[in-house]
Design a protein around this motif. Structure first.
Motif, PDB file in Angstrom:
ATOM      1  N   ASP A   1       0.850  -1.188   0.000  1.00 34.40           N
ATOM      2  CA  ASP A   1       0.000   0.000   0.000  1.00 34.40           C
ATOM      3  C   ASP A   1       0.890   1.244   0.000  1.00 34.40           C
ATOM      4  N   PRO A   2       0.318   2.471  -0.054  1.00 33.65           N
ATOM      5  CA  PRO A   2       1.149   3.674  -0.160  1.00 33.65           C
ATOM      6  C   PRO A   2       2.049   3.948   1.039  1.00 33.65           C
ATOM      7  N   ALA A   3       1.820   3.294   2.170  1.00 33.14           N
ATOM      8  CA  ALA A   3       2.747   3.424   3.293  1.00 33.14           C
ATOM      9  C   ALA A   3       4.032   2.648   3.039  1.00 33.14           C
ATOM     10  N   GLU A   4       3.977   1.710   2.085  1.00 31.33           N
ATOM     11  CA  GLU A   4       5.101   0.808   1.835  1.00 31.33           C
ATOM     12  C   GLU A   4       5.750   1.007   0.473  1.00 31.33           C
ATOM     13  N   TRP A   5       5.029   1.626  -0.470  1.00 31.36           N
ATOM     14  CA  TRP A   5       5.552   1.754  -1.833  1.00 31.36           C
ATOM     15  C   TRP A   5       4.880   2.924  -2.526  1.00 31.36           C
ATOM     16  N   LEU A   6       5.687   3.663  -3.284  1.00 32.44           N
ATOM     17  CA  LEU A   6       5.178   4.708  -4.168  1.00 32.44           C
ATOM     18  C   LEU A   6       5.908   4.604  -5.499  1.00 32.44           C
ATOM     19  N   PRO A   7       5.295   5.066  -6.592  1.00 32.02           N
ATOM     20  CA  PRO A   7       5.966   5.018  -7.897  1.00 32.02           C
ATOM     21  C   PRO A   7       7.298   5.760  -7.870  1.00 32.02           C
ATOM     22  N   SER A   8       8.234   5.274  -8.661  1.00 36.94           N
ATOM     23  CA  SER A   8       9.535   5.933  -8.739  1.00 36.94           C
ATOM     24  C   SER A   8       9.433   7.300  -9.396  1.00 36.94           C
ATOM     25  N   ASP A   9       8.412   7.519 -10.218  1.00 38.99           N
ATOM     26  CA  ASP A   9       8.185   8.825 -10.830  1.00 38.99           C
ATOM     27  C   ASP A   9       7.426   9.709  -9.839  1.00 38.99           C
ATOM     28  N   GLY A  10       8.142  10.602  -9.169  1.00 44.61           N
ATOM     29  CA  GLY A  10       7.533  11.443  -8.146  1.00 44.61           C
ATOM     30  C   GLY A  10       6.437  12.348  -8.661  1.00 44.61           C
ATOM     31  N   SER A  11       6.478  12.698  -9.944  1.00 46.19           N
ATOM     32  CA  SER A  11       5.446  13.575 -10.497  1.00 46.19           C
ATOM     33  C   SER A  11       4.080  12.899 -10.546  1.00 46.19           C
ATOM     34  N   TYR A  12       4.050  11.583 -10.360  1.00 51.93           N
ATOM     35  CA  TYR A  12       2.804  10.830 -10.403  1.00 51.93           C
ATOM     36  C   TYR A  12       2.225  10.593  -9.009  1.00 51.93           C
TER      37      TYR A  12
END
Length: 235
Positions: free
Chosen positions: A179-190
């Motif tokens: 979930d977003p506490a554990e992973w975010l896209p490598s493209d920060g603009s997204y």
């Protein structure tokens, strides 16, 4: 999300909007006014991301008993006669340049933009179709046990442009069931769009968040002041 097949442009819900330049991915919308004009009367008004997060119920996750095959996928898709299952229909719909389609829905050529990592993919075999809220996370977040039919409906949901998304296989494997506490896209603009899509999908399917997930989403919302969420509850 710009859908390449007319049959897949049935209902652009749940939709999300951000500042105009924030979402150049295939999932971009033309803004809440256009979405509201096109959608059914039951469509909710755009919600600021903070307000949308506040609508999510908070509950502890429950993974015991999860099996991936509880969520039947892929089924025959929106067009049972096109020879393409849901996965292939999503890939076709999200093509920036359409591939050639041979018998058995074999795809050659074409190109796609993977919004998680801002990578252009030119081989459909290198794409994964991701459940934006992963199946294990859905199971964790169900407020009451779903029927087999509802789980199949989620796993093949093309009546929203956001439940399923074609991305690079590498980025999807990196995300896994986090979930977003554990992973975010490598493209920060997204990130703003990612947060809004996650929240809109959970609202659409009446799914809960745990406390760490909620705090991560609230942290993202701090930097996403113009981001709004529009969603329609799934049947």
């Amino acid at each position: 999300m710009l859908r390449g097949l007319p049959a897949l442009a049935l209902c652009a819900l749940p939709l999300l909007t951000t500042a105009p330049a924030a979402h150049s991915a295939p999932t971009a919308t033309t803004g809440p006014a256009a979405a509201l004009a096109a959608g059914p009367a039951a469509l909710r008004a755009p919600l600021p991301l903070f307000d949308a997060i506040d609508r999510l119920p908070v509950a502890a996750e429950h993974r015991e008993g999860y099996k991936r095959d509880l969520y039947k996928h892929w089924n025959k898709g929106l067009n049972a006669g096109d020879g393409c299952d849901t996965r292939k229909e999503v890939i076709l719909a999200e093509a920036v340049q359409a591939p050639q389609v041979a018998a058995g829905c074999k795809l050659t050529g074409g190109s796609w933009r993977s919004v998680y990592d801002d990578v252009v993919v030119t081989d459909a075999a290198r794409l994964d179709v991701d459940h934006f809220v992963p199946l294990a996370e859905v199971y964790d977040s169900e407020q009451a046990p779903w029927s087999a039919a509802r789980r199949e409906a989620y796993a093949n949901d093309q009546n929203s442009p956001d439940t399923l998304i074609a991305v690079s296989a590498a980025s999807n494997r990196s995300k896994a069931d986090k979930d977003p506490a554990e992973w975010l896209p490598s493209d920060g603009s997204y990130h703003c769009t990612y947060a809004a899509t996650w929240v809109g999908t959970k609202l659409r399917w009446d799914l809960a968040v745990d406390e760490s997930e909620r705090q991560a989403l609230l942290g993202l919302a701090e930097d996403c002041a113009t981001t709004t969420v529009v969603y329609e509850s799934a049947p």
